[in-house]
Design a protein around this motif. Sequence first.
Motif, PDB file in Angstrom:
ATOM      1  N   VAL A  20       1.208  -1.106  -0.006  1.00  0.00           N
ATOM      2  CA  VAL A  20      -0.158  -0.333  -0.100  1.00  0.00           C
ATOM      3  C   VAL A  20       0.745   1.544   0.129  1.00  0.00           C
ATOM      4  O   VAL A  20       0.710   1.978  -0.584  1.00  0.00           O
ATOM      5  CB  VAL A  20      -1.180  -0.261   1.485  1.00  0.00           C
ATOM      6  CG1 VAL A  20      -2.000   1.956   1.435  1.00  0.00           C
ATOM      7  CG2 VAL A  20      -2.267  -1.124   1.512  1.00  0.00           C
ATOM      8  N   ARG A  21       2.661   1.541   0.740  1.00  0.00           N
ATOM      9  CA  ARG A  21       2.934   2.620   0.730  1.00  0.00           C
ATOM     10  C   ARG A  21       3.470   2.521  -0.288  1.00  0.00           C
ATOM     11  O   ARG A  21       3.216   3.449  -0.638  1.00  0.00           O
ATOM     12  CB  ARG A  21       4.384   2.589   1.592  1.00  0.00           C
ATOM     13  CG  ARG A  21       3.038   2.039   3.239  1.00  0.00           C
ATOM     14  CD  ARG A  21       4.483   2.239   4.341  1.00  0.00           C
ATOM     15  NE  ARG A  21       4.352   2.024   5.627  1.00  0.00           N
ATOM     16  CZ  ARG A  21       4.531   1.353   6.537  1.00  0.00           C
ATOM     17  NH1 ARG A  21       6.240   0.985   6.710  1.00  0.00           N
ATOM     18  NH2 ARG A  21       4.474   1.253   7.785  1.00  0.00           N
ATOM     19  N   SER A  22       3.918   1.639  -1.225  1.00  0.00           N
ATOM     20  CA  SER A  22       4.647   1.713  -2.031  1.00  0.00           C
ATOM     21  C   SER A  22       3.973   1.850  -3.544  1.00  0.00           C
ATOM     22  O   SER A  22       3.790   3.163  -4.500  1.00  0.00           O
ATOM     23  CB  SER A  22       5.189  -0.027  -2.642  1.00  0.00           C
ATOM     24  OG  SER A  22       5.527   0.286  -4.460  1.00  0.00           O
ATOM     25  N   MET A  23       1.924   1.773  -3.867  1.00  0.00           N
ATOM     26  CA  MET A  23       1.514   2.454  -4.742  1.00  0.00           C
ATOM     27  C   MET A  23       0.920   3.308  -3.961  1.00  0.00           C
ATOM     28  O   MET A  23       0.709   4.857  -5.609  1.00  0.00           O
ATOM     29  CB  MET A  23       0.093   1.558  -3.843  1.00  0.00           C
ATOM     30  CG  MET A  23      -1.363   1.622  -4.510  1.00  0.00           C
ATOM     31  SD  MET A  23      -2.385   3.137  -4.435  1.00  0.00           S
ATOM     32  CE  MET A  23      -2.912   2.563  -2.642  1.00  0.00           C
ATOM     33  N   PHE A  24       0.886   4.174  -2.835  1.00  0.00           N
ATOM     34  CA  PHE A  24       0.150   5.274  -2.736  1.00  0.00           C
ATOM     35  C   PHE A  24       1.754   6.373  -3.526  1.00  0.00           C
ATOM     36  O   PHE A  24       1.382   7.346  -4.115  1.00  0.00           O
ATOM     37  CB  PHE A  24       0.371   5.660  -1.389  1.00  0.00           C
ATOM     38  CG  PHE A  24      -1.298   6.558  -1.200  1.00  0.00           C
ATOM     39  CD1 PHE A  24      -2.376   6.679  -1.430  1.00  0.00           C
ATOM     40  CD2 PHE A  24      -1.647   4.796   0.095  1.00  0.00           C
ATOM     41  CE1 PHE A  24      -3.112   6.502  -1.251  1.00  0.00           C
ATOM     42  CE2 PHE A  24      -2.730   4.638   0.570  1.00  0.00           C
ATOM     43  CZ  PHE A  24      -3.324   5.687  -0.034  1.00  0.00           C
ATOM     44  N   MET A  57      -9.104   4.689  -4.398  1.00  0.00           N
ATOM     45  CA  MET A  57     -10.059   4.112  -5.264  1.00  0.00           C
ATOM     46  C   MET A  57      -8.766   2.414  -4.960  1.00  0.00           C
ATOM     47  O   MET A  57      -9.598   1.190  -4.345  1.00  0.00           O
ATOM     48  CB  MET A  57      -9.984   3.835  -6.811  1.00  0.00           C
ATOM     49  CG  MET A  57     -11.176   4.665  -6.825  1.00  0.00           C
ATOM     50  SD  MET A  57     -11.647   5.513  -8.637  1.00  0.00           S
ATOM     51  CE  MET A  57     -11.531   3.586  -9.277  1.00  0.00           C
ATOM     52  N   PHE A  58      -7.716   2.328  -5.343  1.00  0.00           N
ATOM     53  CA  PHE A  58      -6.500   1.677  -5.460  1.00  0.00           C
ATOM     54  C   PHE A  58      -7.074   0.892  -3.461  1.00  0.00           C
ATOM     55  O   PHE A  58      -6.757  -0.286  -3.229  1.00  0.00           O
ATOM     56  CB  PHE A  58      -5.691   1.329  -5.390  1.00  0.00           C
ATOM     57  CG  PHE A  58      -4.319   0.305  -5.692  1.00  0.00           C
ATOM     58  CD1 PHE A  58      -4.672  -0.249  -7.552  1.00  0.00           C
ATOM     59  CD2 PHE A  58      -3.560  -0.822  -5.228  1.00  0.00           C
ATOM     60  CE1 PHE A  58      -3.898  -1.345  -7.866  1.00  0.00           C
ATOM     61  CE2 PHE A  58      -3.017  -1.275  -5.605  1.00  0.00           C
ATOM     62  CZ  PHE A  58      -3.040  -1.608  -6.537  1.00  0.00           C
ATOM     63  N   VAL A 114       3.134  -1.574 -11.881  1.00  0.00           N
ATOM     64  CA  VAL A 114       3.190  -0.718 -12.004  1.00  0.00           C
ATOM     65  C   VAL A 114       1.837  -1.053 -13.284  1.00  0.00           C
ATOM     66  O   VAL A 114       0.654  -0.467 -13.541  1.00  0.00           O
ATOM     67  CB  VAL A 114       3.995   0.221 -13.151  1.00  0.00           C
ATOM     68  CG1 VAL A 114       3.596   0.983 -14.122  1.00  0.00           C
ATOM     69  CG2 VAL A 114       4.608   0.836 -12.101  1.00  0.00           C
ATOM     70  N   LYS A 115       2.597  -2.229 -13.333  1.00  0.00           N
ATOM     71  CA  LYS A 115       1.716  -3.038 -14.626  1.00  0.00           C
ATOM     72  C   LYS A 115       0.131  -3.132 -14.070  1.00  0.00           C
ATOM     73  O   LYS A 115      -1.254  -3.179 -14.308  1.00  0.00           O
ATOM     74  CB  LYS A 115       1.847  -4.167 -14.769  1.00  0.00           C
ATOM     75  CG  LYS A 115       1.217  -5.157 -15.938  1.00  0.00           C
ATOM     76  CD  LYS A 115       1.884  -6.746 -16.725  1.00  0.00           C
ATOM     77  CE  LYS A 115       0.773  -7.148 -17.410  1.00  0.00           C
ATOM     78  NZ  LYS A 115       1.188  -8.241 -17.703  1.00  0.00           N
ATOM     79  N   THR A 116      -0.217  -3.600 -12.784  1.00  0.00           N
ATOM     80  CA  THR A 116      -1.365  -3.520 -11.629  1.00  0.00           C
ATOM     81  C   THR A 116      -2.641  -2.607 -11.521  1.00  0.00           C
ATOM     82  O   THR A 116      -3.416  -2.471 -11.935  1.00  0.00           O
ATOM     83  CB  THR A 116      -0.887  -4.680 -10.785  1.00  0.00           C
ATOM     84  OG1 THR A 116      -0.069  -5.237 -10.166  1.00  0.00           O
ATOM     85  CG2 THR A 116      -2.186  -4.993  -9.369  1.00  0.00           C
ATOM     86  N   ILE A 117      -1.253  -1.643 -11.578  1.00  0.00           N
ATOM     87  CA  ILE A 117      -2.007  -0.498 -11.119  1.00  0.00           C
ATOM     88  C   ILE A 117      -2.394   0.485 -12.226  1.00  0.00           C
ATOM     89  O   ILE A 117      -3.661  -0.113 -12.668  1.00  0.00           O
ATOM     90  CB  ILE A 117      -0.246   0.693 -10.205  1.00  0.00           C
ATOM     91  CG1 ILE A 117      -0.285   0.418  -9.047  1.00  0.00           C
ATOM     92  CG2 ILE A 117      -1.154   1.975 -10.538  1.00  0.00           C
ATOM     93  CD1 ILE A 117       0.314   0.980  -8.484  1.00  0.00           C
ATOM     94  N   LYS A 118      -1.922   0.409 -13.364  1.00  0.00           N
ATOM     95  CA  LYS A 118      -2.334   0.830 -14.589  1.00  0.00           C
ATOM     96  C   LYS A 118      -3.467  -0.299 -15.230  1.00  0.00           C
ATOM     97  O   LYS A 118      -4.541   0.447 -15.794  1.00  0.00           O
ATOM     98  CB  LYS A 118      -1.735   0.580 -15.422  1.00  0.00           C
ATOM     99  CG  LYS A 118       0.050   1.644 -15.973  1.00  0.00           C
ATOM    100  CD  LYS A 118       0.736   1.409 -16.580  1.00  0.00           C
ATOM    101  CE  LYS A 118       1.091   2.999 -16.037  1.00  0.00           C
ATOM    102  NZ  LYS A 118       2.312   3.133 -17.586  1.00  0.00           N
ATOM    103  N   ARG A 119      -3.772  -1.812 -15.165  1.00  0.00           N
ATOM    104  CA  ARG A 119      -4.818  -2.275 -15.129  1.00  0.00           C
ATOM    105  C   ARG A 119      -5.618  -2.122 -14.620  1.00  0.00           C
ATOM    106  O   ARG A 119      -7.092  -2.291 -14.949  1.00  0.00           O
ATOM    107  CB  ARG A 119      -4.417  -3.493 -15.160  1.00  0.00           C
ATOM    108  CG  ARG A 119      -5.225  -4.881 -15.580  1.00  0.00           C
ATOM    109  CD  ARG A 119      -4.736  -6.388 -15.670  1.00  0.00           C
ATOM    110  NE  ARG A 119      -4.677  -6.761 -14.343  1.00  0.00           N
ATOM    111  CZ  ARG A 119      -3.631  -7.510 -13.380  1.00  0.00           C
ATOM    112  NH1 ARG A 119      -2.560  -7.718 -14.130  1.00  0.00           N
ATOM    113  NH2 ARG A 119      -3.832  -7.911 -12.432  1.00  0.00           N
ATOM    114  N   PHE A 120      -5.730  -1.836 -12.996  1.00  0.00           N
ATOM    115  CA  PHE A 120      -6.641  -1.425 -12.198  1.00  0.00           C
ATOM    116  C   PHE A 120      -7.465  -0.812 -12.721  1.00  0.00           C
ATOM    117  O   PHE A 120      -8.868  -0.570 -12.479  1.00  0.00           O
ATOM    118  CB  PHE A 120      -6.134  -1.600 -11.184  1.00  0.00           C
ATOM    119  CG  PHE A 120      -7.112  -0.671  -9.600  1.00  0.00           C
ATOM    120  CD1 PHE A 120      -8.294  -1.718  -9.238  1.00  0.00           C
ATOM    121  CD2 PHE A 120      -7.587   0.618  -9.564  1.00  0.00           C
ATOM    122  CE1 PHE A 120      -9.047  -1.123  -8.497  1.00  0.00           C
ATOM    123  CE2 PHE A 120      -7.895   0.685  -8.139  1.00  0.00           C
ATOM    124  CZ  PHE A 120      -8.985  -0.191  -8.117  1.00  0.00           C
TER     125      PHE A 120
END
Length: 129
Positions: A20-24, A57-58, A114-120
């Motif tokens: 979660v930290r990395s995603m933010f 949202m993520f 990156v791929k997961t976030i963009k796909r989401f």
Amino acid sequence: MPITLSYDLQTDDTNHRNYVRSMFERFGWRRLGGSVFRYEKSKSQEDWLNEVVPAIMFFRSYVLAHGINVKFFTLDAGSITRIDFSDPAKTLGRQPVSGSGLKLRVPTNKQSSVKTIKRFVSSARKVLQ
């Protein structure tokens, strides 16, 4: 004005906390310490539709998908954002983009994909088509 977000996740799995930290951070949020993040405007204003809302949202989807209890969550936002493309010579803001158009950052911990976030982000749009 910057946007400040804080949360506490009830999980013993540090991988979830790190993800979660990395995603933010990929969405441009700067970690202030622990689970406190600040998002500050990149140019003239915050990009709510491409960086603030998709990150939240993520976060929401991630905790639901992994059965993580959110002990607390706060969002402090004293900001205004606008998109104004009424005059092509004086555009303001950024139009919403699909996942492939996101400008993600390099986090301190590269755990989030990156791929997961963009796909989401792209998948959220596809639900409505």
